[in-house]
Design a protein around this motif. Structure first.
Motif, PDB file in Angstrom:
ATOM      1  N   PHE A 125       0.777  -1.193   0.146  1.00 52.94           N
ATOM      2  CA  PHE A 125       0.116   0.047  -0.255  1.00 52.94           C
ATOM      3  C   PHE A 125       0.978   1.332   0.085  1.00 52.94           C
ATOM      4  O   PHE A 125       0.674   2.033  -0.896  1.00 52.94           O
ATOM      5  CB  PHE A 125      -1.043   0.008   1.294  1.00 52.94           C
ATOM      6  N   LYS A 126       1.784   1.208   0.873  1.00 53.32           N
ATOM      7  CA  LYS A 126       2.852   2.478   0.973  1.00 53.32           C
ATOM      8  C   LYS A 126       3.516   2.686  -0.390  1.00 53.32           C
ATOM      9  O   LYS A 126       3.538   3.846  -1.049  1.00 53.32           O
ATOM     10  CB  LYS A 126       3.918   2.236   2.129  1.00 53.32           C
ATOM     11  N   ALA A 127       3.958   1.622  -1.026  1.00 48.39           N
ATOM     12  CA  ALA A 127       4.810   1.877  -2.213  1.00 48.39           C
ATOM     13  C   ALA A 127       3.591   2.475  -3.224  1.00 48.39           C
ATOM     14  O   ALA A 127       4.034   3.248  -4.194  1.00 48.39           O
ATOM     15  CB  ALA A 127       5.314   0.533  -2.777  1.00 48.39           C
ATOM     16  N   GLY A 128       2.326   1.560  -3.245  1.00 53.64           N
ATOM     17  CA  GLY A 128       1.526   2.276  -4.447  1.00 53.64           C
ATOM     18  C   GLY A 128       1.065   3.470  -4.139  1.00 53.64           C
ATOM     19  O   GLY A 128       0.734   4.088  -5.226  1.00 53.64           O
ATOM     20  N   TYR A 129       0.707   4.028  -3.061  1.00 56.03           N
ATOM     21  CA  TYR A 129       0.452   5.179  -2.632  1.00 56.03           C
ATOM     22  C   TYR A 129       1.505   6.417  -3.180  1.00 56.03           C
ATOM     23  O   TYR A 129       1.247   7.477  -3.690  1.00 56.03           O
ATOM     24  CB  TYR A 129       0.273   5.494  -0.994  1.00 56.03           C
ATOM     25  N   SER A 130       2.727   5.897  -2.578  1.00 54.04           N
ATOM     26  CA  SER A 130       3.943   6.719  -3.355  1.00 54.04           C
ATOM     27  C   SER A 130       3.955   6.916  -4.839  1.00 54.04           C
ATOM     28  O   SER A 130       4.156   8.025  -5.331  1.00 54.04           O
ATOM     29  CB  SER A 130       5.259   6.322  -2.790  1.00 54.04           C
ATOM     30  N   ALA A 164       3.039  10.208  -6.967  1.00 56.15           N
ATOM     31  CA  ALA A 164       4.025  10.675  -8.210  1.00 56.15           C
ATOM     32  C   ALA A 164       3.339  10.677  -9.291  1.00 56.15           C
ATOM     33  O   ALA A 164       3.769  11.769 -10.118  1.00 56.15           O
ATOM     34  CB  ALA A 164       5.308   9.817  -8.137  1.00 56.15           C
ATOM     35  N   SER A 165       2.559   9.708  -9.719  1.00 54.49           N
ATOM     36  CA  SER A 165       1.745  10.023 -11.069  1.00 54.49           C
ATOM     37  C   SER A 165       0.981  11.160 -10.973  1.00 54.49           C
ATOM     38  O   SER A 165       0.820  11.957 -12.280  1.00 54.49           O
ATOM     39  CB  SER A 165       1.033   8.739 -11.383  1.00 54.49           C
ATOM     40  N   TYR A 184      -5.368   9.719  -6.249  1.00 54.52           N
ATOM     41  CA  TYR A 184      -6.669  10.795  -6.128  1.00 54.52           C
ATOM     42  C   TYR A 184      -6.186  11.771  -4.903  1.00 54.52           C
ATOM     43  O   TYR A 184      -6.617  12.753  -5.283  1.00 54.52           O
ATOM     44  CB  TYR A 184      -7.847   9.891  -5.478  1.00 54.52           C
ATOM     45  N   ASN A 185      -5.857  11.414  -3.934  1.00 53.07           N
ATOM     46  CA  ASN A 185      -5.229  12.310  -2.704  1.00 53.07           C
ATOM     47  C   ASN A 185      -4.557  13.596  -3.472  1.00 53.07           C
ATOM     48  O   ASN A 185      -4.797  14.622  -2.993  1.00 53.07           O
ATOM     49  CB  ASN A 185      -4.839  11.909  -1.671  1.00 53.07           C
ATOM     50  N   CYS A 186      -3.345  13.204  -4.113  1.00 55.42           N
ATOM     51  CA  CYS A 186      -2.521  14.063  -4.438  1.00 55.42           C
ATOM     52  C   CYS A 186      -2.875  14.710  -5.671  1.00 55.42           C
ATOM     53  O   CYS A 186      -2.623  16.143  -5.734  1.00 55.42           O
ATOM     54  CB  CYS A 186      -1.271  13.442  -5.041  1.00 55.42           C
ATOM     55  N   ARG A 187      -3.862  14.358  -6.533  1.00 58.82           N
ATOM     56  CA  ARG A 187      -4.436  15.079  -7.654  1.00 58.82           C
ATOM     57  C   ARG A 187      -5.233  15.991  -7.128  1.00 58.82           C
ATOM     58  O   ARG A 187      -5.828  17.228  -7.657  1.00 58.82           O
ATOM     59  CB  ARG A 187      -4.929  14.108  -8.703  1.00 58.82           C
ATOM     60  N   THR A 210      -5.017  20.020  -7.600  1.00 57.52           N
ATOM     61  CA  THR A 210      -5.906  20.819  -8.287  1.00 57.52           C
ATOM     62  C   THR A 210      -7.077  21.756  -7.509  1.00 57.52           C
ATOM     63  O   THR A 210      -7.328  22.774  -8.070  1.00 57.52           O
ATOM     64  CB  THR A 210      -7.137  19.801  -9.325  1.00 57.52           C
ATOM     65  N   HIS A 211      -7.149  21.396  -6.192  1.00 58.58           N
ATOM     66  CA  HIS A 211      -7.722  22.144  -5.476  1.00 58.58           C
ATOM     67  C   HIS A 211      -6.991  23.482  -5.232  1.00 58.58           C
ATOM     68  O   HIS A 211      -7.637  24.525  -5.257  1.00 58.58           O
ATOM     69  CB  HIS A 211      -8.265  21.601  -4.121  1.00 58.58           C
ATOM     70  N   SER A 212      -5.935  23.451  -4.758  1.00 54.38           N
ATOM     71  CA  SER A 212      -5.089  24.683  -4.607  1.00 54.38           C
ATOM     72  C   SER A 212      -4.994  25.527  -5.982  1.00 54.38           C
ATOM     73  O   SER A 212      -4.705  26.631  -5.757  1.00 54.38           O
ATOM     74  CB  SER A 212      -3.626  24.406  -3.926  1.00 54.38           C
ATOM     75  N   MET A 213      -4.866  24.933  -7.218  1.00 54.68           N
ATOM     76  CA  MET A 213      -4.529  25.587  -8.330  1.00 54.68           C
ATOM     77  C   MET A 213      -5.835  26.263  -8.720  1.00 54.68           C
ATOM     78  O   MET A 213      -5.802  27.271  -9.528  1.00 54.68           O
ATOM     79  CB  MET A 213      -4.016  24.616  -9.242  1.00 54.68           C
TER      80      MET A 213
END
Length: 108
Positions: free
Chosen positions: A36-41, A45-46, A80-83, A87-90
């Motif tokens: 999970f941690k590797a996938g989240y990272s 990054a994606s 999802y979380n990083c995207r 996008t929210h801050s932009m």
């Protein structure tokens, strides 16, 4: 108890049953797996790469994505979380560190 309080309690109980408010011990344990941690990272990054370079490939270990459900879940969560954060801050330029001195107006 009035009707409003009863509705709030009913919604909270139903969300808790879905694991949204209080995830189960199994869900918490799954988020602590190396997969999970590797996938989240990789998912995060994606999302970040695609925000800066639309032609960039995504960061993902295809073999793990196909075989490890924790990696797959972590990747989706990270993407999802990083995207969403990016996008929210932009999307609201006025929320930056420099305040708008004339909100809604033009200097000319």
């Amino acid at each position: 108890m009035n009707l409003r309080s009863l509705i709030v309690v009913a919604v909270a109980v139903s969300l808790a049953g879905c694991g949204i408010l209080m995830p189960s011990a199994r869900d918490r344990a799954a988020k602590n797996t190396p997969g999970f941690k590797a996938g989240y990272s990789d998912g995060c990054a994606s999302a970040t790469i695609q925000d800066t370079n639309y032609r960039a490939d995504q960061v993902r270990d295809e073999n793990l994505y196909k075989t490890d459900k924790h990696y797959r879940s972590g990747w989706a969560s990270g993407f999802y979380n990083c995207r969403t954060n990016r996008t929210h801050s932009m999307s609201n330029p006025a929320s930056g560190p420099i305040p708008d001195n004339q909100p809604g107006g033009h200097p000319y």
